[in-house]
Design an enzyme around this catalytic site. Structure first.
Site, mmCIF file in Angstrom:
data_model
loop_
_atom_site.group_PDB
_atom_site.id
_atom_site.type_symbol
_atom_site.label_atom_id
_atom_site.label_comp_id
_atom_site.label_asym_id
_atom_site.label_seq_id
_atom_site.Cartn_x
_atom_site.Cartn_y
_atom_site.Cartn_z
ATOM 1 N N ARG A 124 0.814 -1.239 0.000
ATOM 2 C CA ARG A 124 0.000 0.000 0.000
ATOM 3 C C ARG A 124 0.841 1.280 0.000
ATOM 4 N NH1 ARG A 124 -2.536 -3.421 3.406
ATOM 5 N NH2 ARG A 124 -4.318 -4.436 2.439
ATOM 6 N N LYS A 180 3.934 11.449 -11.267
ATOM 7 C CA LYS A 180 3.062 10.603 -12.092
ATOM 8 C C LYS A 180 3.784 9.287 -12.343
ATOM 9 C CE LYS A 180 0.410 13.949 -14.774
ATOM 10 N NZ LYS A 180 0.049 14.350 -16.143
ATOM 11 N N GLU A 211 11.502 18.466 -24.647
ATOM 12 C CA GLU A 211 10.784 18.833 -23.412
ATOM 13 C C GLU A 211 11.438 20.056 -22.757
ATOM 14 O OE1 GLU A 211 7.955 17.334 -22.641
ATOM 15 O OE2 GLU A 211 8.038 15.270 -23.376
ATOM 16 N N LYS A 269 9.156 22.845 -13.793
ATOM 17 C CA LYS A 269 8.235 21.728 -13.536
ATOM 18 C C LYS A 269 7.841 21.703 -12.063
ATOM 19 C CE LYS A 269 6.606 17.245 -14.393
ATOM 20 N NZ LYS A 269 6.627 16.007 -15.149
ATOM 21 N N GLU A 304 -3.138 18.027 -11.688
ATOM 22 C CA GLU A 304 -3.509 18.473 -13.032
ATOM 23 C C GLU A 304 -4.964 18.869 -13.181
ATOM 24 O OE1 GLU A 304 -1.447 16.441 -16.234
ATOM 25 O OE2 GLU A 304 -3.007 17.054 -17.646
ATOM 26 N N ARG A 311 -1.071 22.638 -14.525
ATOM 27 C CA ARG A 311 -0.204 21.519 -14.938
ATOM 28 C C ARG A 311 -0.500 21.080 -16.370
ATOM 29 N NH1 ARG A 311 1.886 16.303 -11.307
ATOM 30 N NH2 ARG A 311 3.208 15.459 -12.943
ATOM 31 N N ASN A 325 1.429 19.933 -21.267
ATOM 32 C CA ASN A 325 1.061 19.084 -22.406
ATOM 33 C C ASN A 325 1.179 19.814 -23.742
ATOM 34 O OD1 ASN A 325 0.393 16.898 -20.726
ATOM 35 N ND2 ASN A 325 -1.561 17.868 -20.244
ATOM 36 N N HIS A 337 1.582 17.918 -26.998
ATOM 37 C CA HIS A 337 1.403 16.496 -26.727
ATOM 38 C C HIS A 337 0.171 15.895 -27.409
ATOM 39 C CE1 HIS A 337 4.675 17.024 -23.974
ATOM 40 N NE2 HIS A 337 4.604 15.782 -23.539
ATOM 41 N N HIS A 356 0.900 12.868 -29.534
ATOM 42 C CA HIS A 356 0.359 11.528 -29.272
ATOM 43 C C HIS A 356 -0.295 10.952 -30.525
ATOM 44 C CE1 HIS A 356 0.162 12.259 -24.655
ATOM 45 N NE2 HIS A 356 1.312 11.741 -25.025
ATOM 46 N N HIS A 384 8.996 9.747 -28.191
ATOM 47 C CA HIS A 384 8.022 10.677 -27.624
ATOM 48 C C HIS A 384 8.445 12.140 -27.825
ATOM 49 C CE1 HIS A 384 5.157 12.366 -24.787
ATOM 50 N NE2 HIS A 384 6.167 12.947 -24.143
HETATM 51 N N1 LIG Z 1 5.794 10.333 -15.298
HETATM 52 C C1 LIG Z 1 5.819 11.379 -16.086
HETATM 53 O O1 LIG Z 1 5.462 12.496 -15.697
HETATM 54 C C2 LIG Z 1 6.321 11.197 -17.483
HETATM 55 C C3 LIG Z 1 6.608 12.324 -18.260
HETATM 56 C C4 LIG Z 1 7.156 12.128 -19.535
HETATM 57 C C5 LIG Z 1 7.394 10.841 -19.991
HETATM 58 N N2 LIG Z 1 7.083 9.769 -19.187
HETATM 59 C C6 LIG Z 1 7.341 8.400 -19.647
HETATM 60 O O2 LIG Z 1 8.739 8.273 -19.820
HETATM 61 C C7 LIG Z 1 9.004 7.255 -20.785
HETATM 62 C C8 LIG Z 1 10.055 7.763 -21.739
HETATM 63 O O3 LIG Z 1 11.233 8.000 -21.004
HETATM 64 P P1 LIG Z 1 12.650 8.047 -21.719
HETATM 65 O O4 LIG Z 1 12.583 8.961 -22.873
HETATM 66 O O5 LIG Z 1 13.639 8.272 -20.666
HETATM 67 O O6 LIG Z 1 12.756 6.607 -22.368
HETATM 68 P P2 LIG Z 1 13.413 5.215 -21.866
HETATM 69 O O7 LIG Z 1 13.259 5.038 -20.424
HETATM 70 O O8 LIG Z 1 12.850 4.167 -22.756
HETATM 71 O O9 LIG Z 1 14.960 5.429 -22.206
HETATM 72 C C9 LIG Z 1 15.358 5.575 -23.544
HETATM 73 C C10 LIG Z 1 16.468 4.585 -23.909
HETATM 74 O O10 LIG Z 1 17.705 5.042 -23.364
HETATM 75 C C11 LIG Z 1 18.320 4.004 -22.598
HETATM 76 N N3 LIG Z 1 19.098 4.677 -21.571
HETATM 77 C C12 LIG Z 1 18.652 5.251 -20.441
HETATM 78 N N4 LIG Z 1 19.649 5.901 -19.829
HETATM 79 C C13 LIG Z 1 20.763 5.714 -20.561
HETATM 80 C C14 LIG Z 1 22.117 6.136 -20.437
HETATM 81 N N5 LIG Z 1 22.500 6.966 -19.466
HETATM 82 N N6 LIG Z 1 22.984 5.740 -21.379
HETATM 83 C C15 LIG Z 1 22.592 4.960 -22.412
HETATM 84 N N7 LIG Z 1 21.322 4.544 -22.593
HETATM 85 C C16 LIG Z 1 20.423 4.920 -21.676
HETATM 86 C C17 LIG Z 1 17.149 3.198 -22.112
HETATM 87 O O11 LIG Z 1 17.551 1.904 -21.702
HETATM 88 C C18 LIG Z 1 16.272 3.192 -23.348
HETATM 89 O O12 LIG Z 1 16.736 2.263 -24.285
HETATM 90 C C19 LIG Z 1 7.675 6.955 -21.439
HETATM 91 O O13 LIG Z 1 7.205 5.718 -20.980
HETATM 92 C C20 LIG Z 1 6.753 8.080 -20.981
HETATM 93 O O14 LIG Z 1 5.402 7.669 -20.852
HETATM 94 C C21 LIG Z 1 6.563 9.937 -17.971
HETATM 95 ZN ZN LIG Z 2 6.229 14.589 -22.791
#
Ligand SMILES: NC(=O)c1ccc[n+]([C@@H]2O[C@H](COP(=O)([O-])OP(=O)(O)OC[C@H]3O[C@@H](n4cnc5c(N)ncnc54)[C@H](O)[C@@H]3O)[C@@H](O)[C@H]2O)c1
Ligand SMILES: [Zn+2]
Length: 362
Positions: A117, A139, A181, A223, A233, A237, A241, A244, A248, A261
């Site tokens: 929990r 999030k 971003e 942020k 949000e 907040r 987006n 986005h 999307h 993304h």
């Molecule tokens: N929670 C939130 O507020 C929020 C906001 C934006 C995005 N997201 C989520 O984040 C995700 C995207 O995140 P991302 O862009 O970091 O993608 P990711 O986590 O898939 O990382 C991208 C790639 O880089 C690799 N990688 C990571 N760090 C590395 C490093 N230092 N050196 C070499 N390779 C490395 C990873 O293994 C992966 O292959 C999505 O699932 C999205 O929905 C969440």
């Molecule tokens: Zn984003």
């Protein structure tokens, strides 16, 4: 090292930003008990797991390594974290530590929200996108076959450690996706930061540590300010987006993974800028500046040729930002000032969607 705080009353937490932080003893004071479960993936763990482990002198550290990729961000693979926690008998005072990009961060945070929990968790983001965006704000979640990020929870970390050295191993395309971003924060909130990005984009792409630290710091500051005002949000907040809803639609149309993304968001922000100009809000010179900065960041600026306006509108209508059947979009009044509007003229929207393939000639 720089530090800033996400101000959420008794759930406030620090963000540490700087070089070589993964190896410095920053985390132990944030642990709840003596148990630690580090969650990483098969790409990041070989690079940084041992360094991170060296931070903990007094704790019992276990690890779980997930397969790498958005396609594994699901309930099945979330369960691997619970399996490890239960097999190693982690109790309610355990601390989960996410070491990786946004995928690892979102999954670890959600596991922490659910396990017994709710347990403590720490973010150690290793992509630019996760350092400036996903690790801050609470999030968390996983994807469902019928929708991205549809199963999740709000659960804030107790600390975030953004090590700029970790970005040295990041693939170029991922760095550019993160820059989208970063540019977003300038567009929605801070015209002077946008100017600074124009002047420093080359240094950022060359991974100049001082420039990266500054960009991450200002992005997290914005942020944090937005999240402190509107954690769930219901208002401001939503400005985060920007780009986005268009983005999307591109991601869904092309299949997840074809466009990153941040790439889709970059093109989406230019489409939002074009529509803002058609609404009479943004001048054409500013649209051109936005396009030039996206190009300088190594981002695509033209939506896929295969996408028709009808497809865009169909996919944009299922975006979760649609309320009561009305399309709500984040648009810009000027560089540095964004607004949410549900009064988009469909004729102008259609012009943006048909003109997008010509955006290069603005
Ligand atoms: N929670 C939130 O507020 C929020 C906001 C934006 C995005 N997201 C989520 O984040 C995700 C995207 O995140 P991302 O862009 O970091 O993608 P990711 O986590 O898939 O990382 C991208 C790639 O880089 C690799 N990688 C990571 N760090 C590395 C490093 N230092 N050196 C070499 N390779 C490395 C990873 O293994 C992966 O292959 C999505 O699932 C999205 O929905 C969440
Ligand atoms: Zn984003």
């Amino acid at each position: 090292m720089q530090m800033l705080t996400v101000d959420l009353g008794d759930r406030s937490y620090p963000i540490y930003i700087g070089e070589n932080l993964i190896e410095q003893p920053l985390l132990e004071k944030h642990l709840k008990g003596r148990q630690v479960m580090i969650v990483s993936n098969e790409t990041v763990a070989p690079l940084y797991l041992e360094k991170l482990k060296s931070q903990f002198s007094a704790a019992n550290v276990d690890t779980v390594i997930l397969p790498d990729g958005e396609s594994f961000k699901d309930l099945e693979h979330l369960n691997l974290i619970f399996d490890a926690l239960l097999e190693k008998r982690h109790n309610r005072t355990t601390t989960l530590v996410a070491l990786g990009g946004g995928v690892v961060g979102d999954m670890t945070g959600f596991a922490a929200a659910c396990y017994q929990r709710g347990v403590t968790f720490i973010q150690v983001p290793t992509t630019l996108l996760s350092q400036v965006d996903s690790s801050v704000g609470g999030k968390t979640g996983v994807n469902h076959p019928l929708g991205k990020n549809m199963i999740g929870a709000f659960h804030q970390p107790v600390a975030v450690i953004a090590d700029t050295d970790a970005l040295n191993t990041l693939p170029e395309r991922e760095l550019s996706a993160g820059l989208a971003e970063v540019i977003k924060y300038g567009l929605i909130y801070d015209a002077a930061f946008f100017d600074w990005l124009e002047a420093n984009m080359d240094s950022l792409r060359q991974r100049d540590q001082a420039a990266l630290t500054q960009a991450i710091h200002r992005s997290c500051e914005i942020k944090a300010e937005v999240v402190a005002q509107d954690e769930r949000e219901s208002g401001i907040r939503a400005l985060l987006n920007l780009g986005h809803t268009f983005g999307h639609a591109i991601e869904t149309s092309q299949g997840y993974g074809a466009w990153l993304h941040g790439e889709a968001v970059g093109t989406g922000m230019l489409m939002a800028a074009d529509l803002s100009a058609r609404m009479g809000w943004l001048c054409r010179d500013d649209v051109a500046r936005i396009r030039d900065l996206l190009i300088a960041a190594g981002l695509p600026v033209v939506a896929p040729k295969s996408m028709t306006p009808e497809e865009f509108i169909r996919l944009m209508a299922v975006d979760k930002k649609v309320l009561d059947g009305r399309l709500r979009l984040v648009l810009m009044r000027s560089i540095g000032e964004a607004v949410v509007t549900d009064e988009v003229d469909p004729v102008l929207l259609n012009q943006t969607l048909t003109a997008e393939s010509n955006l290069g000639q603005i």
